[in-house]
Scaffold this motif. Structure first.
Motif, PDB file in Angstrom:
ATOM      1  N   THR A 113       0.870  -1.177   0.000  1.00  0.00           N
ATOM      2  CA  THR A 113       0.000   0.000   0.000  1.00  0.00           C
ATOM      3  C   THR A 113       0.902   1.220   0.000  1.00  0.00           C
ATOM      4  O   THR A 113       1.419   1.623   1.037  1.00  0.00           O
ATOM      5  N   CYS A 114       1.100   1.818  -1.169  1.00  0.00           N
ATOM      6  CA  CYS A 114       2.198   2.779  -1.303  1.00  0.00           C
ATOM      7  C   CYS A 114       1.951   4.068  -0.533  1.00  0.00           C
ATOM      8  O   CYS A 114       2.907   4.747  -0.138  1.00  0.00           O
ATOM      9  N   ASN A 229      13.119   3.321   1.865  1.00  0.00           N
ATOM     10  CA  ASN A 229      14.413   2.634   1.874  1.00  0.00           C
ATOM     11  C   ASN A 229      14.229   1.138   2.141  1.00  0.00           C
ATOM     12  O   ASN A 229      14.877   0.295   1.507  1.00  0.00           O
ATOM     13  N   GLU A 230      13.342   0.804   3.067  1.00  0.00           N
ATOM     14  CA  GLU A 230      13.085  -0.610   3.369  1.00  0.00           C
ATOM     15  C   GLU A 230      12.418  -1.309   2.192  1.00  0.00           C
ATOM     16  O   GLU A 230      12.697  -2.480   1.923  1.00  0.00           O
ATOM     17  N   LEU A 231      11.549  -0.594   1.499  1.00  0.00           N
ATOM     18  CA  LEU A 231      10.929  -1.161   0.301  1.00  0.00           C
ATOM     19  C   LEU A 231      11.985  -1.510  -0.740  1.00  0.00           C
ATOM     20  O   LEU A 231      11.931  -2.581  -1.357  1.00  0.00           O
ATOM     21  N   GLU A 263      -6.748   5.339  -7.577  1.00  0.00           N
ATOM     22  CA  GLU A 263      -6.113   4.531  -6.531  1.00  0.00           C
ATOM     23  C   GLU A 263      -5.171   3.487  -7.139  1.00  0.00           C
ATOM     24  O   GLU A 263      -4.057   3.282  -6.662  1.00  0.00           O
ATOM     25  N   ILE A 264      -5.636   2.825  -8.179  1.00  0.00           N
ATOM     26  CA  ILE A 264      -4.867   1.723  -8.776  1.00  0.00           C
ATOM     27  C   ILE A 264      -3.677   2.251  -9.572  1.00  0.00           C
ATOM     28  O   ILE A 264      -2.544   1.784  -9.412  1.00  0.00           O
ATOM     29  N   LEU A 265      -3.929   3.238 -10.444  1.00  0.00           N
ATOM     30  CA  LEU A 265      -2.862   3.758 -11.293  1.00  0.00           C
ATOM     31  C   LEU A 265      -1.792   4.481 -10.474  1.00  0.00           C
ATOM     32  O   LEU A 265      -0.592   4.299 -10.710  1.00  0.00           O
ATOM     33  N   GLN A 266      -2.217   5.290  -9.506  1.00  0.00           N
ATOM     34  CA  GLN A 266      -1.244   6.018  -8.703  1.00  0.00           C
ATOM     35  C   GLN A 266      -0.386   5.078  -7.868  1.00  0.00           C
ATOM     36  O   GLN A 266       0.795   5.355  -7.625  1.00  0.00           O
ATOM     37  N   SER A 267      -0.955   3.951  -7.437  1.00  0.00           N
ATOM     38  CA  SER A 267      -0.141   2.988  -6.682  1.00  0.00           C
ATOM     39  C   SER A 267       0.900   2.349  -7.599  1.00  0.00           C
ATOM     40  O   SER A 267       2.051   2.136  -7.196  1.00  0.00           O
ATOM     41  N   LYS A 268       0.518   2.057  -8.822  1.00  0.00           N
ATOM     42  CA  LYS A 268       1.455   1.483  -9.791  1.00  0.00           C
ATOM     43  C   LYS A 268       2.579   2.467 -10.107  1.00  0.00           C
ATOM     44  O   LYS A 268       3.774   2.135 -10.020  1.00  0.00           O
ATOM     45  N   GLU A 269       2.193   3.677 -10.452  1.00  0.00           N
ATOM     46  CA  GLU A 269       3.181   4.686 -10.831  1.00  0.00           C
ATOM     47  C   GLU A 269       4.064   5.078  -9.648  1.00  0.00           C
ATOM     48  O   GLU A 269       5.267   5.317  -9.808  1.00  0.00           O
ATOM     49  N   GLY A 270       3.473   5.140  -8.456  1.00  0.00           N
ATOM     50  CA  GLY A 270       4.250   5.501  -7.275  1.00  0.00           C
ATOM     51  C   GLY A 270       5.332   4.481  -6.964  1.00  0.00           C
ATOM     52  O   GLY A 270       6.481   4.839  -6.661  1.00  0.00           O
ATOM     53  N   GLU A 273       8.112   4.547  -9.651  1.00  0.00           N
ATOM     54  CA  GLU A 273       9.023   5.677  -9.466  1.00  0.00           C
ATOM     55  C   GLU A 273      10.026   5.384  -8.356  1.00  0.00           C
ATOM     56  O   GLU A 273      11.216   5.702  -8.478  1.00  0.00           O
ATOM     57  N   LYS A 274       9.553   4.759  -7.266  1.00  0.00           N
ATOM     58  CA  LYS A 274      10.435   4.483  -6.132  1.00  0.00           C
ATOM     59  C   LYS A 274      11.424   3.359  -6.439  1.00  0.00           C
ATOM     60  O   LYS A 274      12.573   3.394  -5.979  1.00  0.00           O
ATOM     61  N   LEU A 275      10.992   2.383  -7.216  1.00  0.00           N
ATOM     62  CA  LEU A 275      11.823   1.205  -7.448  1.00  0.00           C
ATOM     63  C   LEU A 275      12.508   1.205  -8.808  1.00  0.00           C
ATOM     64  O   LEU A 275      13.375   0.361  -9.061  1.00  0.00           O
ATOM     65  N   ASN A 276      12.078   2.101  -9.684  1.00  0.00           N
ATOM     66  CA  ASN A 276      12.649   2.194 -11.037  1.00  0.00           C
ATOM     67  C   ASN A 276      12.551   0.858 -11.771  1.00  0.00           C
ATOM     68  O   ASN A 276      13.520   0.374 -12.375  1.00  0.00           O
ATOM     69  N   ARG A 277      11.360   0.260 -11.711  1.00  0.00           N
ATOM     70  CA  ARG A 277      11.099  -0.993 -12.426  1.00  0.00           C
ATOM     71  C   ARG A 277       9.604  -1.090 -12.697  1.00  0.00           C
ATOM     72  O   ARG A 277       8.805  -0.466 -11.986  1.00  0.00           O
ATOM     73  N   PRO A 278       9.194  -1.867 -13.680  1.00  0.00           N
ATOM     74  CA  PRO A 278       7.753  -2.026 -13.943  1.00  0.00           C
ATOM     75  C   PRO A 278       7.073  -2.794 -12.803  1.00  0.00           C
ATOM     76  O   PRO A 278       7.641  -3.731 -12.234  1.00  0.00           O
TER      77      PRO A 278
END
Length: 348
Positions: A113-114, A229-231, A263-270, A273-278
């Protein structure tokens, strides 16, 4: 003639056993931690989780959810196939679950849950637990206005009960006949009212409950969610997949399609962005069929996910909807009990 018929029957029986009923199980966990109380049964102790993984490694065929998805699409699911998943994004997923997954070489998918990353507050259901079910005294009456309707509860609780004190009378006792609730009944009542609310409406109500109970909103270290960071640390290595679990963990069916999309798209994009991966995988919050609408799986597909997990029991077989993969809940069982139960979940 008789022998031929018997031989054919046996062949058909073997075919059915080996092909038609072959399927896999997806396990759902939330936490791996030692907790003084776990009323919602969300946590498995590290010792028991290790025993679960030992059973999976010795008796079954653990595989990643991505591998299982591909195998199901081809109709070539290995016998005894199992996938491990975690929901929500607790910090103990990194500190307690991942080391054991690495020890037993078992892959897992973690649905995060981002919007709860880097937050001092607990997940709302834990917040409610901390304010109501922990051993502090509570006022005798609580009044809240929820969606324009005033609700009032009379509360019967011992003053400053010890942690070992049973804080709810068994079943429906004299206390409830007099119109008063024990702590757990109060928790159930408030949980059912708060669960379908969007975060912006739930938050001020939790603030009111905190003020009423004399609690603050700062979370316990034992119930912390992941930091960014933990993620990143959790996502390192070939065993772990990170998936999306919305931004605020809402009941999606209570939202409009436009709100669900956000809710769904922003969680994906968020997370991307944090992990730099799909981010290719999604899990519906709460996950029962009533917790998302008929249109939600198609929306998840349109937003670029490859598969999605629900939270109702079932076996993954060829032809299963990849955007409504069933999962089986686990509890804090020891290895022997876990082995007995998981064996009953397989069709063969």
């Amino acid at each position: 003639m008789g022998n031929t018929v018997i031989s054919n029957i046996r062949w058909v029986g073997r075919y059915i056993k080996n092909h038609m009923f072959q399927g896999a199980t997806i396990l759902i966990y939330h936490r791996v931690a030692e907790l003084p109380s776990d009323w919602q049964l969300m946590s498995v102790t590290p010792q028991h989780f290790g025993e679960h993984l030992d059973v999976l490694r010795k008796k079954f065929y653990p595989m990643s959810l991505q591998q299982l998805h591909r195998a199901a699409q081809k109709g070539k699911i290995p016998k005894g196939a199992v996938a491990v998943t975690f929901d929500d994004g607790y910090a103990d997923n990194l500190y307690n679950a991942k080391p054991l997954l690495e020890k037993y070489d078992v892959p897992a998918s973690f649905y995060v849950t981002c919007g709860c990353l880097d937050q001092e507050q607990e997940f709302w259901w834990d917040d409610l637990d901390r304010m109501l079910l922990q051993p502090q005294s509570l006022p005798q009456t609580l009044t809240l206005t929820v969606e324009g309707i005033e609700h009032s509860w009379k509360v019967d609780v011992p003053s400053n009960p010890s942690p070992s004190t049973e804080i709810v009378p068994p079943k429906f006792s004299k206390i409830q006949e007099e119109g008063k609730l024990g702590r757990k009944e109060l928790y159930r009542s408030l949980h059912s009212l708060l669960r379908p609310l969007p975060e912006e409406k739930r938050r001020p109500l939790l603030d009111e409950i905190a003020k009423w109970s004399g609690s603050n909103r700062k979370g316990r270290v034992t119930h912390a969610s992941l930091t960014t960071n933990e993620l990143e640390q959790l996502g390192k290595g070939g065993l772990v997949e990170i998936g999306a679990h919305t931004v605020t963990h809402p009941v999606l069916s209570s939202l409009s399609l436009s709100e669900q999309r956000d809710e769904i798209l922003q969680s994906k994009e968020g997370l991307e962005e944090k992990l730099n991966r799909p981010i290719l995988s999604f899990a519906y919050p709460y996950g029962e069929r009533s917790d998302y609408s008929v249109q939600t799986p198609e929306l998840v597909k349109q937003l670029g996910f490859s598969y999605a997990c629900s939270n109702y029991s079932g076996i993954v077989r060829r032809g299963v909807d990849p955007f409504q993969l069933p999962r089986v809940s686990t509890r804090d069982w020891n290895g022997e009990e876990f082995s007995r139960r998981i064996s009953t979940w397989f069709p063969v």
